[in-house]
Structures are given as structure tokens and as C-alpha cells.
Design a protein around this motif. Sequence first.
Motif, PDB file in Angstrom:
ATOM      1  N   ILE A 126       0.837  -1.203   0.000  1.00  0.00           N
ATOM      2  CA  ILE A 126       0.000   0.000   0.000  1.00  0.00           C
ATOM      3  C   ILE A 126       0.869   1.249   0.000  1.00  0.00           C
ATOM      4  O   ILE A 126       0.607   2.213  -0.730  1.00  0.00           O
ATOM      5  CB  ILE A 126      -0.948  -0.007   1.212  1.00  0.00           C
ATOM      6  CG1 ILE A 126      -1.983  -1.131   1.067  1.00  0.00           C
ATOM      7  CG2 ILE A 126      -1.664   1.342   1.351  1.00  0.00           C
ATOM      8  CD1 ILE A 126      -2.835  -1.353   2.303  1.00  0.00           C
ATOM      9  N   MET A 127       1.931   1.258   0.804  1.00  0.00           N
ATOM     10  CA  MET A 127       2.803   2.432   0.860  1.00  0.00           C
ATOM     11  C   MET A 127       3.521   2.659  -0.469  1.00  0.00           C
ATOM     12  O   MET A 127       3.734   3.787  -0.884  1.00  0.00           O
ATOM     13  CB  MET A 127       3.782   2.303   2.024  1.00  0.00           C
ATOM     14  CG  MET A 127       3.124   2.579   3.364  1.00  0.00           C
ATOM     15  SD  MET A 127       4.300   2.906   4.703  1.00  0.00           S
ATOM     16  CE  MET A 127       4.908   1.262   4.990  1.00  0.00           C
ATOM     17  N   GLU A 128       3.875   1.567  -1.148  1.00  0.00           N
ATOM     18  CA  GLU A 128       4.499   1.704  -2.475  1.00  0.00           C
ATOM     19  C   GLU A 128       3.517   2.331  -3.464  1.00  0.00           C
ATOM     20  O   GLU A 128       3.890   3.176  -4.282  1.00  0.00           O
ATOM     21  CB  GLU A 128       4.963   0.339  -2.977  1.00  0.00           C
ATOM     22  CG  GLU A 128       6.224  -0.166  -2.299  1.00  0.00           C
ATOM     23  CD  GLU A 128       6.661  -1.524  -2.828  1.00  0.00           C
ATOM     24  OE1 GLU A 128       6.179  -1.929  -3.896  1.00  0.00           O
ATOM     25  OE2 GLU A 128       7.483  -2.185  -2.159  1.00  0.00           O
ATOM     26  N   ARG A 129       2.243   1.910  -3.368  1.00  0.00           N
ATOM     27  CA  ARG A 129       1.229   2.500  -4.247  1.00  0.00           C
ATOM     28  C   ARG A 129       1.054   3.985  -3.919  1.00  0.00           C
ATOM     29  O   ARG A 129       0.872   4.814  -4.824  1.00  0.00           O
ATOM     30  CB  ARG A 129      -0.104   1.759  -4.066  1.00  0.00           C
ATOM     31  CG  ARG A 129      -0.089   0.298  -4.522  1.00  0.00           C
ATOM     32  CD  ARG A 129      -0.472   0.147  -5.986  1.00  0.00           C
ATOM     33  NE  ARG A 129      -1.870   0.410  -6.195  1.00  0.00           N
ATOM     34  CZ  ARG A 129      -2.840  -0.494  -6.011  1.00  0.00           C
ATOM     35  NH1 ARG A 129      -2.545  -1.722  -5.594  1.00  0.00           N
ATOM     36  NH2 ARG A 129      -4.088  -0.187  -6.264  1.00  0.00           N
ATOM     37  N   GLY A 171      14.809  -1.449  15.019  1.00  0.00           N
ATOM     38  CA  GLY A 171      15.384  -0.284  14.351  1.00  0.00           C
ATOM     39  C   GLY A 171      15.379  -0.441  12.848  1.00  0.00           C
ATOM     40  O   GLY A 171      15.119   0.519  12.106  1.00  0.00           O
ATOM     41  N   LYS A 172      15.682  -1.644  12.377  1.00  0.00           N
ATOM     42  CA  LYS A 172      15.665  -1.905  10.929  1.00  0.00           C
ATOM     43  C   LYS A 172      14.250  -1.768  10.373  1.00  0.00           C
ATOM     44  O   LYS A 172      14.044  -1.235   9.276  1.00  0.00           O
ATOM     45  CB  LYS A 172      16.200  -3.305  10.638  1.00  0.00           C
ATOM     46  CG  LYS A 172      16.319  -3.621   9.149  1.00  0.00           C
ATOM     47  CD  LYS A 172      16.893  -5.002   8.914  1.00  0.00           C
ATOM     48  CE  LYS A 172      17.113  -5.259   7.424  1.00  0.00           C
ATOM     49  NZ  LYS A 172      15.890  -5.070   6.626  1.00  0.00           N
ATOM     50  N   LEU A 173      13.269  -2.245  11.146  1.00  0.00           N
ATOM     51  CA  LEU A 173      11.877  -2.115  10.725  1.00  0.00           C
ATOM     52  C   LEU A 173      11.521  -0.649  10.532  1.00  0.00           C
ATOM     53  O   LEU A 173      10.882  -0.272   9.542  1.00  0.00           O
ATOM     54  CB  LEU A 173      10.962  -2.754  11.774  1.00  0.00           C
ATOM     55  CG  LEU A 173       9.452  -2.614  11.568  1.00  0.00           C
ATOM     56  CD1 LEU A 173       9.012  -3.346  10.311  1.00  0.00           C
ATOM     57  CD2 LEU A 173       8.700  -3.149  12.779  1.00  0.00           C
ATOM     58  N   TYR A 174      11.963   0.186  11.449  1.00  0.00           N
ATOM     59  CA  TYR A 174      11.717   1.626  11.362  1.00  0.00           C
ATOM     60  C   TYR A 174      12.369   2.212  10.110  1.00  0.00           C
ATOM     61  O   TYR A 174      11.751   2.979   9.376  1.00  0.00           O
ATOM     62  CB  TYR A 174      12.253   2.290  12.623  1.00  0.00           C
ATOM     63  CG  TYR A 174      12.188   3.801  12.632  1.00  0.00           C
ATOM     64  CD1 TYR A 174      11.054   4.456  13.075  1.00  0.00           C
ATOM     65  CD2 TYR A 174      13.280   4.570  12.223  1.00  0.00           C
ATOM     66  CE1 TYR A 174      10.985   5.840  13.102  1.00  0.00           C
ATOM     67  CE2 TYR A 174      13.227   5.953  12.243  1.00  0.00           C
ATOM     68  CZ  TYR A 174      12.073   6.588  12.686  1.00  0.00           C
ATOM     69  OH  TYR A 174      12.013   7.964  12.704  1.00  0.00           O
ATOM     70  N   ASN A 175      13.614   1.843   9.859  1.00  0.00           N
ATOM     71  CA  ASN A 175      14.345   2.382   8.707  1.00  0.00           C
ATOM     72  C   ASN A 175      13.726   1.977   7.376  1.00  0.00           C
ATOM     73  O   ASN A 175      13.861   2.684   6.375  1.00  0.00           O
ATOM     74  CB  ASN A 175      15.803   1.915   8.737  1.00  0.00           C
ATOM     75  CG  ASN A 175      16.588   2.554   9.860  1.00  0.00           C
ATOM     76  OD1 ASN A 175      16.210   3.608  10.373  1.00  0.00           O
ATOM     77  ND2 ASN A 175      17.682   1.920  10.259  1.00  0.00           N
ATOM     78  N   ASP A 176      13.055   0.819   7.347  1.00  0.00           N
ATOM     79  CA  ASP A 176      12.483   0.307   6.098  1.00  0.00           C
ATOM     80  C   ASP A 176      11.193   1.004   5.693  1.00  0.00           C
ATOM     81  O   ASP A 176      10.681   0.785   4.595  1.00  0.00           O
ATOM     82  CB  ASP A 176      12.209  -1.206   6.220  1.00  0.00           C
ATOM     83  CG  ASP A 176      13.496  -2.022   6.198  1.00  0.00           C
ATOM     84  OD1 ASP A 176      14.533  -1.475   5.773  1.00  0.00           O
ATOM     85  OD2 ASP A 176      13.461  -3.199   6.612  1.00  0.00           O
ATOM     86  N   VAL A 177      10.639   1.848   6.578  1.00  0.00           N
ATOM     87  CA  VAL A 177       9.374   2.533   6.263  1.00  0.00           C
ATOM     88  C   VAL A 177       9.672   3.830   5.510  1.00  0.00           C
ATOM     89  O   VAL A 177      10.336   4.723   6.055  1.00  0.00           O
ATOM     90  CB  VAL A 177       8.584   2.848   7.550  1.00  0.00           C
ATOM     91  CG1 VAL A 177       7.305   3.609   7.208  1.00  0.00           C
ATOM     92  CG2 VAL A 177       8.254   1.564   8.307  1.00  0.00           C
ATOM     93  N   PRO A 178       9.191   3.984   4.256  1.00  0.00           N
ATOM     94  CA  PRO A 178       9.414   5.230   3.508  1.00  0.00           C
ATOM     95  C   PRO A 178       8.640   6.383   4.155  1.00  0.00           C
ATOM     96  O   PRO A 178       7.436   6.282   4.375  1.00  0.00           O
ATOM     97  CB  PRO A 178       8.864   4.923   2.110  1.00  0.00           C
ATOM     98  CG  PRO A 178       8.674   3.438   2.063  1.00  0.00           C
ATOM     99  CD  PRO A 178       8.438   3.000   3.465  1.00  0.00           C
TER     100      PRO A 178
END
Length: 360
Positions: free
Chosen positions: A203-206, A331-338
Motif C-alpha cells: 500500500i505504501m508503495e502505491r 530499528g531496521k523495521l523503522y528504517n524500512d518505512v518510507p
Amino acid sequence: MEIGQRYTKLLEVAKVDSSERRRELLNEITDLFFESEEKTQVETALFGELMAKVAFELNQEVRKELSMKFEGGEAPRELAIALANDTIDVAYPIIRSSKSFTDGDLIQIVADKETQYQLAVTERETLSEAVSDALVDHGDDNVVASLLRNEGAKIGDTTYGKVVERAEANPALHHPFVMRQSVPLEFLNEVYMTVGPNLRREIMERNQNVTPEELNRAMEKAKQRVVIRNSALPEDYERMERKLLIMKSTNSFSPQQLPNIWRNGDHTLFRLAFADLCGLDYQTIDNLVKRKDIDGLAMLCRAKDLERGLFVALAVFVLGDEGMGNAEKLGKLYNDVPTDAAGRALRFMQVRMNVTKNAA
């Protein structure tokens, strides 16, 4: 072949005792029907009526062969409807691809027949909005999922709204709904907090790939279909709401205080403060915490540009024992969110909340 000759052939089928010979004659008549380029409407209707009567004196295998002969083509409507109401083995080929049916015929099949017949309808090359709506009204989750996977099916906004409401309690609909390329953006974002992490990323990519104009149009549409939902509030809700107002009025509240609020056991205040920070309602944050929805938490923290360390601390509190020792992973999960996509997702959530508040 003239209509009289075909009629004679059909009578011959009816008189023959041998099932094999009947099959041969029926195939011969069907072939002759296809070969005739000049068929009047009356001739076609009469032929279909006679064929339907004769065919149902034959065994199921013969009727199935007859159904398959008209697969992808146009059978006389009387015959097509008769075959569509036969056993599923006979009905499936003609329901799935015959051009003989009107929307009314298909809606009747969907309303009257079982799941396997409804699934056959979902596999047609194209479907109108009316037929799609009937499938959602009468079909189970497997039927709705099959409909969503058919990009040739037209689905109206009212029907999409029904699917969104069903998806809240039916995870089987999440993947086909989000992966459908033609789902309008406002409906896609409405299920954001309902679906799992992988689908949220989709959804975020869309969201990232739409123009500001498309986003604004989608948000205007979202305002028109907000559903008001009431949830029970905790006993200390009003007291904590007043406490938050005092903290804000005296400038004694900042995002960095959220961990301390949690540690002090003021969980209602925590939910209210985080909801206020994000421009959302208490129920949304309460649901997020109860579900231990760390992906949703990461999206909100990214959208509000909160520090990674603050997100990790909040995530550990929400997860409890599950979060201990997972700081690096979180922390990685956080970084992966655009950031941009997260901001757009949050804006949709805020639109829903504001319209709900105004409607109430």
C-alpha cells in the motif's frame, strides 16, 4: 441447413435408443448450428428450446460435452440457461465463458446457485458492476477473493465499500484486495491498519507512485464513505483527557515523555497522548496497542518524524517480553518505512477520523 431439417434431426435424436448414436446426432446438429451463418432470431430460439429438451433426456457426460461445445461462444439462450442450471460439471464451462447470458441471467445464477456456480461466474472474462455487486452480496470469501483476482471485472465504489467492511474480519480477503491493481486509493488505504506487514508495504508503495492530485481526489472520496464506529472507553478516559489538556496548555508535554508515561502505568494517557500527537483518535491507537501492531507503530512514528530510538522504546513497551533484546531488528523495521508513503497513509487515517468526528 434449414430449420425444418434441424428439427427433423432433433426428432431423430429423440427416437434413437442408443445413447452413443444420440450423442453422435447431437454433435452433428450442434456442428450444423455453428456452420450456419444466417440464423434468424426465431430459428435460434426454437433450436435452443428443442436442444434443451432433447439434451436433458441424455446422460450427464453428453450434456457436459454439449456445454463445452458452446464454451467461449454464443449458445441459444434457452439452452445456455438450462445448461447453467445443470450439475456443476455441466454448468461450469458455459457459465464461465458463454456470451449468451445477460447480466440478469448471471445475477439470477449468483443469487440462486451454490458457491461452485458463483465461482464460475467470477472467472468470466468481463463482469459488470451489477454482477460483481451480486457476487459480493451472495458469495462467501472464496467467491469474493476470486472476483478480486479478476481484473476484467468492474467493481463499483459501493461494492468496494462492502468488501472493505468484510475484510476487517476476514483475512482471506486481504491479499486479493490489496493486490488488485484497480482498487481505488481511498479504499486501499482504508484497510491499511487491517492487513499484515507485507501488504502494508504494498500500500505504501502505491501511495508513493501517485501524484498529489490523485492523492487529493482519493482523500475527497474517502470523506464520503467514513463509517462511524463507537467503542467503549476506559473508566479513567475523561480524567486522563483533562490531564493531557493541562500538560499541553502548560507546554509540559513532548513526544520524548511517552516512554515515561508508559512506565508510570498511565496507559490510557499514553494512548491519548500518542493519538493526539498523530492527529488520530483514541480507538485507533488502542487497537494498535492491543494488537501489538509494531508495523503500524513504525508507520506512525515515521510519518511524524519521531526519532528511531523513541520508536524502539515504544515498540518494546507495546511488545512486552517479546520486544526484549530486539532493538536492532526493530530499528531496521523503522528504517524500512518510507517517510513520504507513511505520511500519506497517515493523512488518509486522519481524513477518516475527522469525517467521523464531524458526522457524530
